[in-house]
Design an enzyme around this catalytic site. Structure first.
Site, PDB file in Angstrom:
ATOM      1  N   HIS A  91     -30.335   2.376  -2.999  1.00 49.29           N
ATOM      2  CA  HIS A  91     -29.177   2.732  -3.818  1.00 49.29           C
ATOM      3  C   HIS A  91     -28.762   1.616  -4.795  1.00 49.29           C
ATOM      4  O   HIS A  91     -27.771   1.756  -5.497  1.00 49.29           O
ATOM      5  CB  HIS A  91     -27.993   3.093  -2.912  1.00 49.29           C
ATOM      6  CG  HIS A  91     -26.911   3.882  -3.574  1.00 49.29           C
ATOM      7  ND1 HIS A  91     -25.637   3.396  -3.770  1.00 49.29           N
ATOM      8  CD2 HIS A  91     -26.918   5.138  -4.112  1.00 49.29           C
ATOM      9  CE1 HIS A  91     -24.903   4.307  -4.384  1.00 49.29           C
ATOM     10  NE2 HIS A  91     -25.649   5.374  -4.599  1.00 49.29           N
TER      11      HIS A  91
ATOM     12  N   LYS B 204     -28.649  -0.690  -8.125  1.00 52.79           N
ATOM     13  CA  LYS B 204     -28.878  -0.524  -9.564  1.00 52.79           C
ATOM     14  C   LYS B 204     -28.973  -1.931 -10.139  1.00 52.79           C
ATOM     15  O   LYS B 204     -27.955  -2.624 -10.272  1.00 52.79           O
ATOM     16  CB  LYS B 204     -27.747   0.240 -10.245  1.00 52.79           C
ATOM     17  CG  LYS B 204     -27.666   1.720  -9.876  1.00 52.79           C
ATOM     18  CD  LYS B 204     -26.739   1.949  -8.739  1.00 52.79           C
ATOM     19  CE  LYS B 204     -26.566   3.451  -8.481  1.00 52.79           C
ATOM     20  NZ  LYS B 204     -25.932   3.704  -7.173  1.00 52.79           N
TER      21      LYS B 204
ATOM     22  N   ASP C  25     -36.437 -11.939 -17.466  1.00 54.27           N
ATOM     23  CA  ASP C  25     -36.854 -13.343 -17.577  1.00 54.27           C
ATOM     24  C   ASP C  25     -36.143 -14.251 -16.577  1.00 54.27           C
ATOM     25  O   ASP C  25     -36.012 -15.465 -16.816  1.00 54.27           O
ATOM     26  CB  ASP C  25     -36.621 -13.859 -19.003  1.00 54.27           C
ATOM     27  CG  ASP C  25     -37.597 -13.255 -20.003  1.00 54.27           C
ATOM     28  OD1 ASP C  25     -38.625 -12.710 -19.562  1.00 54.27           O
ATOM     29  OD2 ASP C  25     -37.329 -13.321 -21.213  1.00 54.27           O
TER      30      ASP C  25
ATOM     31  N   HIS D 165     -17.270   7.283 -11.363  1.00 54.26           N
ATOM     32  CA  HIS D 165     -18.355   6.792 -10.519  1.00 54.26           C
ATOM     33  C   HIS D 165     -18.270   5.286 -10.280  1.00 54.26           C
ATOM     34  O   HIS D 165     -19.077   4.711  -9.566  1.00 54.26           O
ATOM     35  CB  HIS D 165     -19.696   7.146 -11.180  1.00 54.26           C
ATOM     36  CG  HIS D 165     -20.871   7.069 -10.281  1.00 54.26           C
ATOM     37  ND1 HIS D 165     -21.945   6.241 -10.518  1.00 54.26           N
ATOM     38  CD2 HIS D 165     -21.156   7.719  -9.116  1.00 54.26           C
ATOM     39  CE1 HIS D 165     -22.842   6.387  -9.572  1.00 54.26           C
ATOM     40  NE2 HIS D 165     -22.394   7.275  -8.695  1.00 54.26           N
TER      41      HIS D 165
ATOM     42  N   LYS E 207     -17.419   1.745  -8.858  1.00 50.53           N
ATOM     43  CA  LYS E 207     -17.099   1.194  -7.544  1.00 50.53           C
ATOM     44  C   LYS E 207     -16.496  -0.196  -7.766  1.00 50.53           C
ATOM     45  O   LYS E 207     -17.200  -1.137  -8.155  1.00 50.53           O
ATOM     46  CB  LYS E 207     -18.343   1.069  -6.667  1.00 50.53           C
ATOM     47  CG  LYS E 207     -19.135   2.386  -6.467  1.00 50.53           C
ATOM     48  CD  LYS E 207     -20.245   2.525  -7.467  1.00 50.53           C
ATOM     49  CE  LYS E 207     -21.296   3.568  -7.126  1.00 50.53           C
ATOM     50  NZ  LYS E 207     -20.910   4.875  -6.764  1.00 50.53           N
TER      51      LYS E 207
ATOM     52  N   ASP F  49      -5.090  -8.830  -5.940  1.00 42.73           N
ATOM     53  CA  ASP F  49      -4.136  -9.768  -6.544  1.00 42.73           C
ATOM     54  C   ASP F  49      -4.590 -10.269  -7.908  1.00 42.73           C
ATOM     55  O   ASP F  49      -4.310 -11.412  -8.286  1.00 42.73           O
ATOM     56  CB  ASP F  49      -3.885 -10.949  -5.606  1.00 42.73           C
ATOM     57  CG  ASP F  49      -3.141 -10.531  -4.340  1.00 42.73           C
ATOM     58  OD1 ASP F  49      -2.709  -9.370  -4.266  1.00 42.73           O
ATOM     59  OD2 ASP F  49      -3.018 -11.366  -3.423  1.00 42.73           O
TER      60      ASP F  49
END
Length: 486
Positions: free
Chosen positions: A224, A226, A231, A404, A406, A411
């Site tokens: 899952h 991404k 380089d 979508h 996350k 604070d």
């Protein structure tokens, strides 16, 4: 003849009972929550045969014999690599804000590595901007490009990224692409795959699904992450899959997918490269560990010197790490806690921590999509609303698409962004990646993005919520019971 039939029947009954006992013992011996144990035992009691089959395929975190062996061998080299990396003391720091100190100390203990300094960071929310930045960086790549995604779908700007990769490979850049077998199933049937492979791009189908191995490892264990690495200097991660939202799931009825991506330059790229190398070796058996960063990669200018902790989770990595990180972040909040996630199925411990934060005076806001692409998760999430609202948590339902992103902001100082959803699969199952960033400037940028989400959201009213239909309450309770299994 009757005696033989009776004997065979008793043999089958004995095998059946032994199988039930065997699976029951396995459930009891596993390191899992009491709720999860009780849920599985109830499933076995209600429907023993089907329950046993479901448990053997989905009940245990099983990578399979080959991958498990490869993981053990990989970590021998990873530990050696980490010890060598620690000699580059100039990239690490022990200085953290009071808000972030506990979380960074936890990661140092659990992962044996500190947060890294000297990084440039950019938050990108517009998909076109993300794609164009990726294409630009690919066009200037000179040595290597590594990518990992849960979903890759051809169409629109995604095809432009593929064209840039093909051109890079043809000019001598080593290109590796690791895609989840389930999430990218449509892509692996696309003629573009052969075109990319013929151009020299290594494309790996991660955690491949087949009927032959259904009982040898857990089939719903997914890659899952991404991640993009260029380089060993530039890195991307966040919530966005390699899809163009103008074409992706247009018939789902939830609107465009809204994502958040972080682009980074600096030594943090090396740490993310180590995570990618581990995943690649587990899938292919080939070792591609990155070189340690040099001092030229580090920016110590105040405006670009961000402190980042890379937190990988999943099989083979520190057990329960992401769950501990989330709990630590919530308990670290003194004034404000803002969370965004598309899928909200918290553990009992996390739910308790969030409610406790609200009870002790922390302003807690949770931003969720009003319409979800998963009906099951949508109903399961609602099962928690009553308890959250009672504690004083503000629940915002985003109305301009499937949110979508996350993210967690504590604070306005401690930021968590990456691929982790607030659900059981992300906590204890999938391969995930989270960034912890200790910086008020980054926190301010994230706060502005979250404020934009809130401006496009409906604030759930407690008085209206308690008047919902009785049948809705029943469905919520039903899916709440299934939460430990999701």
């Amino acid at each position: 003849m009757n005696i033989l039939c009776t004997f065979i029947s008793w043999i089958f009954i004995l095998i059946y009972l032994l199988l039930i006992v065997f699976v029951t013992i396995r459930i009891l011996m596993q390191h899992r929550t009491i709720n999860s144990i009780l849920a599985w035992l109830l499933v076995i009691c209600i429907s023993p045969i089907i329950g046993v089959i479901i448990y053997l395929t989905l009940g245990e975190l099983n990578l399979g014999k080959k991958r498990s062996k490869c993981t053990r061998n990989t970590w021998i080299s990873i530990i050696k690599w980490l010890n060598e990396l620690k000699e580059s003391r100039y990239i690490f720091t022990n200085k953290h804000s009071n808000i972030s100190k506990a979380l960074f100390n936890l990661c140092r203990k659990r992962q044996s590595i500190r947060g890294v300094i000297g990084n440039k960071v950019q938050l990108i929310t517009n998909t076109s901007d993300v794609m164009n930045a990726i294409i630009h960086d690919i066009n200037f790549a000179r040595k290597n490009i590594e990518m990992a995604f849960y979903i890759w779908q051809s169409s629109g700007l995604t095809d432009k990224v593929a064209e840039s990769l093909i051109a890079a490979s043809r000019r001598g850049v080593k290109c590796r692409l690791m895609l989840d077998s389930v999430g990218s199933i449509a892509f692996f049937n696309d003629p573009l795959v052969n075109i990319m492979r013929n151009a020299g791009i290594d494309i790996v189908e991660a955690l491949q699904v087949s009927l032959l191995c259904i009982f040898l490892r857990r089939m719903d264990l997914r890659q899952h992450r991404k991640v993009i690495l260029i380089d060993n200097k530039i890195a991307y991660t966040g919530s966005m899959n390699m899809v163009d939202p103008h074409f992706f799931k247009k018939d789902s009825g939830v609107g465009p997918w809204i994502d958040l991506v972080v682009r980074m330059e600096g030594p943090v790229s090396t740490i993310i490269g180590m995570v990618y190398a581990c995943d690649w070796e587990i899938e292919t058996g080939k070792r591609i560990l990155p070189s340690p960063p040099n001092k030229k990669m580090i920016s110590l200018k105040k405006e670009n010197n961000y402190t980042i902790q890379v937190i990988p989770s999943g099989p083979g990595f520190s057990e329960d790490i992401i769950h501990q990180v989330l709990l630590t972040a919530v308990y670290s909040a003194h004034t404000q806690l803002i969370m965004t996630t598309p899928y909200f199925i918290p553990s009992d411990e996390l739910l308790h921590a969030i409610c406790t934060a609200a009870y002790r005076g922390v302003e807690v806001k949770i931003i969720l999509p009003r319409y979800n692409d998963s009906v099951l998760v949508g109903w399961a999430s609602r099962a928690f609303f009553t308890e959250l609202l009672k504690a004083g948590v503000k629940i915002y339902q985003f109305e301009k698409g499937l949110l979508h992103t996350k993210s967690i902001l504590v604070d306005k100082q401690l930021c968590l962004v990456g691929t982790v959803n607030l659900d059981m699969r992300s906590f204890w199952l999938n391969f995930e990646l989270t960034l912890a960033i200790d910086d008020a400037r980054f926190g301010s940028d994230l706060a502005r993005i979250q404020d934009d989400y809130i401006a496009s959201s409906y604030l759930l009213d407690d008085a209206i919520w308690i008047k919902r239909a009785w049948w809705q309450r029943i469905i919520e309770k039903l899916f709440h019971f299934l939460n430990p299994l999701l």
